[in-house]
Design a protein around this motif. Structure first.
Motif, short mmCIF file in Angstrom:
data_model
loop_
_atom_site.label_atom_id
_atom_site.label_comp_id
_atom_site.label_asym_id
_atom_site.label_seq_id
_atom_site.Cartn_x
_atom_site.Cartn_y
_atom_site.Cartn_z
N ASP A 317 0.83 -1.21 0.00
CA ASP A 317 0.00 0.00 0.00
C ASP A 317 0.87 1.26 0.00
N ASN A 320 2.67 1.68 -3.43
CA ASN A 320 1.73 2.13 -4.46
C ASN A 320 1.10 3.49 -4.16
N GLU A 322 -1.01 4.19 -1.84
CA GLU A 322 -2.40 4.07 -1.38
C GLU A 322 -2.56 4.47 0.08
N LYS A 323 -1.52 4.22 0.88
CA LYS A 323 -1.56 4.58 2.30
C LYS A 323 -0.21 5.17 2.68
#
Length: 373
Positions: A317, A320, A322-323
């Motif tokens: 995550d 990428n 995302e987080k």
């Protein structure tokens, strides 16, 4: 109608020639693998597609004269998986381990890796995997160091001075450019000093060997943990400085106050959920927790003191975007890695391509055509 099948055999010297010891490249491949994990373009074993592997664990006693009995680190494991992206291949790491091997002049674990065509199942390569496995085990915290550690980290601590932590440290050092001191802790002081001498010569840094646990943790900016399973490792909250990053690749325990105050990033939350499923299925969840690296986290999740795994952060995550990973230089971060076959597959695939390009390895024939009787 039935074509000839050949596959590549790579010995340990072949693997070295193909670049298995290139830590910087291994970190790059592991980072690519984390991205695929975060996107879900992979499969591992078990009904949940996230099992670490299938283990043969020997009984304490047996009436069969040739059946092995339990001993320290004695087991076999099959670790299958599929990885997508440019890899698009299946593979299995076959893992045999016995602490008594060292009395015979052998490594504790002896490993091989097989890569297979995803459609036909035909073998593509069989390779020596001790160095492969160690390199990818190191590459994983190397990726974590890139994304989670403060870039100005000056002091690295190596907790456990065996070959696995040498691989971890080597990979981590490809990502940290400001390191000036290395503290090497081991229960055996001679091993700690030997590691320190190697680190000083290899990296031109100040390096010291210690056998006091507190000295192995206090004051370090980045700590890599890969200590022996034979004696439990415990560290205290008060030893961990502000802004420190702990990269865990081996069993440990610590104060509840540290785990509930640090930012936690897992290698892959679905893998950790599979461990919990296995713990429930074992019928003795607490004992199972005591045998796996993530056990200290799982107990606190069950007690409602940490967020559920589905609400937690995996390194894929973070890779990428995302987080978030580390959000400021002061927070303490702990990264937990439990090992996944997809990293053996990706690094093995990359090395197979290198070997083919360089003409390394031996071609073996499975058949000219399969027997139909």
């Amino acid at each position: 109608m039935y074509p000839r099948i050949d596959f590549t055999y790579l010995s340990e010297p072949d693997m070295i020639a193909a670049g298995v010891l290139d830590a910087g490249r291994c970190v790059e491949v592991c980072e690519e693998t984390f991205s695929l994990l975060g996107k879900g373009d992979y499969l591992m074993g078990g009904a949940n597609h996230n099992s670490h592997g299938l283990n043969i664990v020997f009984p304490k006693e047996t009436t069969f004269p040739n059946m092995p009995v339990a001993g320290p680190d004695r087991r076999f494991a099959a670790m299958p998986g599929y990885l997508g992206g440019r890899f698009d291949v299946c593979g299995n790491k076959w893992y045999g381990s016995n602490h008594a091997n060292m009395e015979k002049g052998l490594p504790r674990s002896i490993l091989t890796m097989m890569l297979n065509d995803k459609d036909t199942g035909a073998p593509l390569a069989l390779m020596s995997a001790n160095l492969l496995s160690a390199a990818r085990t190191g590459g994983v915290p190397g990726v974590a160091a890139k994304h989670l550690a403060n870039k100005d980290a000056e002091v690295v601590s190596v907790v456990g001075c065996g070959p696995i932590n040498k691989a971890c440290f080597t990979a981590i050092m490809t990502q940290l450019g400001a390191v000036r001191k290395v503290v090497c802790f081991d229960l055996f002081l001679d091993k700690a000093k030997e590691f320190a001498n190697w680190a000083a010569a290899e990296y031109g840094v100040e390096a010291v060997g210690v056998d006091d646990t507190e000295a192995g943790f206090r004051g370090a900016d980045v700590i890599t943990v890969a200590a022996s399973r034979l004696k439990p490792l415990f560290f205290k909250d008060e030893w961990i400085k502000e802004g420190a990053t702990i990269l865990v690749s081996g069993p440990f325990n610590t104060d509840e106050s540290f785990l509930t105050s640090a930012r936690i990033v897992y290698d892959h939350t679905s893998l950790q959920e599979a461990y919990v499923e296995d713990a429930i299925a074992s019928g003795n969840k607490d004992a199972y927790y005591g045998s796996v690296i993530g056990g200290p986290f799982f107990r606190l999740i069950d007690a409602g003191k940490l967020p559920a795994l589905k609400d937690s952060t995996g390194l894929g995550d973070v890779v990428n975007g995302e987080k978030p990973g580390r959000e400021n230089s002061r927070e303490r971060v702990i990264f937990i890695a439990c090992g996944m076959a997809v990293f053996d597959i990706s690094w093995g695939f990359d090395l197979l391509q290198n070997a083919k390009a360089k003409g390394i390895g031996q071609s073996l024939n499975l058949w000219e055509r399969p027997s139909q009787g």
